[in-house]
Design a protein around this motif. Structure first.
Motif, PDB file in Angstrom:
ATOM      1  N   ARG A 193       0.955  -1.149   0.005  1.00 22.07           N
ATOM      2  CA  ARG A 193       0.127   0.010   0.000  1.00 22.07           C
ATOM      3  C   ARG A 193       0.769   1.251  -0.009  1.00 22.07           C
ATOM      4  O   ARG A 193       2.071   1.341   0.636  1.00 22.07           O
ATOM      5  N   ASN A 194       0.505   2.248  -0.800  1.00 22.94           N
ATOM      6  CA  ASN A 194       1.346   3.366  -0.925  1.00 22.94           C
ATOM      7  C   ASN A 194       0.694   4.492   0.396  1.00 22.94           C
ATOM      8  O   ASN A 194      -0.234   3.869   0.888  1.00 22.94           O
ATOM      9  N   SER A 195       1.479   5.418   0.638  1.00 25.61           N
ATOM     10  CA  SER A 195       1.002   6.018   1.679  1.00 25.61           C
ATOM     11  C   SER A 195       0.322   7.417   1.410  1.00 25.61           C
ATOM     12  O   SER A 195       0.032   8.232   2.283  1.00 25.61           O
ATOM     13  N   GLN A 196       0.093   7.604   0.223  1.00 26.98           N
ATOM     14  CA  GLN A 196      -0.758   8.939  -0.201  1.00 26.98           C
ATOM     15  C   GLN A 196      -2.262   9.016   0.558  1.00 26.98           C
ATOM     16  O   GLN A 196      -2.630   7.972   0.796  1.00 26.98           O
ATOM     17  N   ARG A 197      -2.338   9.985   0.889  1.00 26.77           N
ATOM     18  CA  ARG A 197      -3.551  10.252   1.683  1.00 26.77           C
ATOM     19  C   ARG A 197      -4.987   9.891   0.882  1.00 26.77           C
ATOM     20  O   ARG A 197      -4.899  10.403  -0.351  1.00 26.77           O
ATOM     21  N   ARG A 198      -5.938   9.353   1.136  1.00 31.21           N
ATOM     22  CA  ARG A 198      -6.928   9.075   0.638  1.00 31.21           C
ATOM     23  C   ARG A 198      -8.182   9.444   1.106  1.00 31.21           C
ATOM     24  O   ARG A 198      -8.305   9.538   2.383  1.00 31.21           O
ATOM     25  N   ASP A 199      -9.462   9.765   0.502  1.00 28.31           N
ATOM     26  CA  ASP A 199     -10.523  10.022   1.167  1.00 28.31           C
ATOM     27  C   ASP A 199     -11.495   8.849   1.454  1.00 28.31           C
ATOM     28  O   ASP A 199     -12.145   9.274   2.708  1.00 28.31           O
ATOM     29  N   VAL A 200     -11.603   8.111   0.953  1.00 28.86           N
ATOM     30  CA  VAL A 200     -12.350   6.787   0.973  1.00 28.86           C
ATOM     31  C   VAL A 200     -11.883   5.568   0.881  1.00 28.86           C
ATOM     32  O   VAL A 200     -11.107   5.342   0.075  1.00 28.86           O
ATOM     33  N   CYS A 201     -12.092   4.841   2.003  1.00 25.12           N
ATOM     34  CA  CYS A 201     -11.402   3.247   1.886  1.00 25.12           C
ATOM     35  C   CYS A 201     -12.616   2.294   1.501  1.00 25.12           C
ATOM     36  O   CYS A 201     -13.765   2.308   2.218  1.00 25.12           O
ATOM     37  N   ILE A 202     -12.306   1.525   0.144  1.00 21.89           N
ATOM     38  CA  ILE A 202     -13.428   0.685  -0.144  1.00 21.89           C
ATOM     39  C   ILE A 202     -13.023  -0.658   0.246  1.00 21.89           C
ATOM     40  O   ILE A 202     -11.853  -0.995  -0.336  1.00 21.89           O
ATOM     41  N   ASN A 203     -13.500  -1.448   1.228  1.00 25.81           N
ATOM     42  CA  ASN A 203     -12.942  -2.458   2.140  1.00 25.81           C
ATOM     43  C   ASN A 203     -13.595  -4.015   1.121  1.00 25.81           C
ATOM     44  O   ASN A 203     -14.657  -4.097   1.549  1.00 25.81           O
ATOM     45  N   LEU A 204     -12.810  -4.620   0.707  1.00 22.48           N
ATOM     46  CA  LEU A 204     -12.982  -5.773   0.122  1.00 22.48           C
ATOM     47  C   LEU A 204     -12.455  -7.051   1.065  1.00 22.48           C
ATOM     48  O   LEU A 204     -12.631  -8.046   0.606  1.00 22.48           O
ATOM     49  N   HIS A 205     -11.858  -6.869   1.968  1.00 23.93           N
ATOM     50  CA  HIS A 205     -11.081  -7.841   3.066  1.00 23.93           C
ATOM     51  C   HIS A 205     -11.936  -7.846   4.153  1.00 23.93           C
ATOM     52  O   HIS A 205     -12.974  -7.393   4.256  1.00 23.93           O
ATOM     53  N   ALA A 206     -11.703  -9.310   4.411  1.00 25.85           N
ATOM     54  CA  ALA A 206     -12.603 -10.077   5.567  1.00 25.85           C
ATOM     55  C   ALA A 206     -12.482  -9.210   6.994  1.00 25.85           C
ATOM     56  O   ALA A 206     -13.262  -9.316   7.686  1.00 25.85           O
ATOM     57  N   PHE A 207     -11.388  -8.331   7.191  1.00 24.21           N
ATOM     58  CA  PHE A 207     -11.217  -7.376   8.305  1.00 24.21           C
ATOM     59  C   PHE A 207     -11.327  -5.895   8.001  1.00 24.21           C
ATOM     60  O   PHE A 207     -10.738  -5.555   7.059  1.00 24.21           O
ATOM     61  N   VAL A 208     -11.527  -5.074   9.178  1.00 19.30           N
ATOM     62  CA  VAL A 208     -11.129  -3.878   8.741  1.00 19.30           C
ATOM     63  C   VAL A 208      -9.790  -3.613   9.017  1.00 19.30           C
ATOM     64  O   VAL A 208      -9.085  -3.883   9.900  1.00 19.30           O
ATOM     65  N   PRO A 209      -9.283  -2.717   7.934  1.00 24.33           N
ATOM     66  CA  PRO A 209      -7.950  -2.770   7.860  1.00 24.33           C
ATOM     67  C   PRO A 209      -7.514  -1.763   9.112  1.00 24.33           C
ATOM     68  O   PRO A 209      -8.086  -0.686   9.717  1.00 24.33           O
ATOM     69  N   GLU A 210      -6.136  -2.052   9.572  1.00 20.08           N
ATOM     70  CA  GLU A 210      -5.603  -1.468  10.865  1.00 20.08           C
ATOM     71  C   GLU A 210      -5.567   0.040  10.635  1.00 20.08           C
ATOM     72  O   GLU A 210      -5.528   0.614  11.719  1.00 20.08           O
ATOM     73  N   PHE A 211      -5.319   0.633   9.515  1.00 17.40           N
ATOM     74  CA  PHE A 211      -5.159   1.824   9.511  1.00 17.40           C
ATOM     75  C   PHE A 211      -6.532   2.705   9.077  1.00 17.40           C
ATOM     76  O   PHE A 211      -6.391   3.914   8.457  1.00 17.40           O
ATOM     77  N   ILE A 212      -7.478   2.268   9.272  1.00 16.92           N
ATOM     78  CA  ILE A 212      -8.755   2.862   8.735  1.00 16.92           C
ATOM     79  C   ILE A 212      -9.181   4.133   9.509  1.00 16.92           C
ATOM     80  O   ILE A 212      -9.722   5.049   8.960  1.00 16.92           O
ATOM     81  N   SER A 213      -8.409   4.317  10.603  1.00 20.93           N
ATOM     82  CA  SER A 213      -8.583   5.645  11.372  1.00 20.93           C
ATOM     83  C   SER A 213      -8.017   6.726  10.544  1.00 20.93           C
ATOM     84  O   SER A 213      -8.275   7.756  10.967  1.00 20.93           O
ATOM     85  N   SER A 214      -7.209   6.538   9.430  1.00 24.24           N
ATOM     86  CA  SER A 214      -6.799   7.740   8.633  1.00 24.24           C
ATOM     87  C   SER A 214      -7.772   8.062   7.501  1.00 24.24           C
ATOM     88  O   SER A 214      -7.537   9.063   6.661  1.00 24.24           O
TER      89      SER A 214
END
Length: 148
Positions: free
Chosen positions: A90-111
């Motif tokens: 994963r790159n570190s560029q700031r993003r507005d929206v996370c579309i999650n297709l993973h079975a778990f909430v990403p650990e970085f979701i608070s960003s």
């Protein structure tokens, strides 16, 4: 406005693209819609194989539905509005929206201030979605259910 998590409740007969699940198809469509609204999107995949399927699907869209995107780690002249990423890549560029297709909430979701997730028809996947829903709620995110 607080952080918002949108869960899409998938139907038994939800449309799906070639080689894509209904959730993956909707994730591509939502990426296109959000990009047209000026958002920067992270498409968070379960693994590299899923990321490559979504990359192919985004490239296969018609010219008027094109979505500028890249797989995480690809060298681009300028950052693209949609990054397709997976655990460990994963790159570190700031993003507005996370579309999650993973079975778990990403650990970085608070960003992020906005997350999109899916409630699949499959019982096991549906239970995992319930756990993700609880996780967001425990973090005090505003919860919203959608029917695609």
């Amino acid at each position: 406005m607080g952080r918002q998590a949108q869960f899409y409740l998938m139907a038994e007969n939800a449309p799906q693209g070639e080689n894509l699940s209904p959730e993956e198809t909707l994730a591509c469509d939502l990426s296109a819609l959000l990009w047209r609204q000026g958002k920067l999107i992270l498409l968070w995949c379960a693994d590299q194989a899923q990321a490559e399927r979504l990359d192919d699907a985004l490239w296969a869209r018609s010219a008027d539905e094109f979505v500028p995107h890249n797989l995480a780690g690809e060298i681009t002249q300028m950052p693209t509005p949609v990054e397709v990423a997976w655990p460990g890549k994963r790159n570190s560029q700031r993003r507005d929206v996370c579309i999650n297709l993973h079975a778990f909430v990403p650990e970085f979701i608070s960003s992020f201030n906005h997350a999109i997730d899916f409630v699949p028809v499959n019982e096991t996947a549906k239970q995992q979605a319930r756990e993700r829903y609880k996780h967001y709620r425990q973090m005090n995110w505003q919860m919203q259910m959608e029917n695609p």
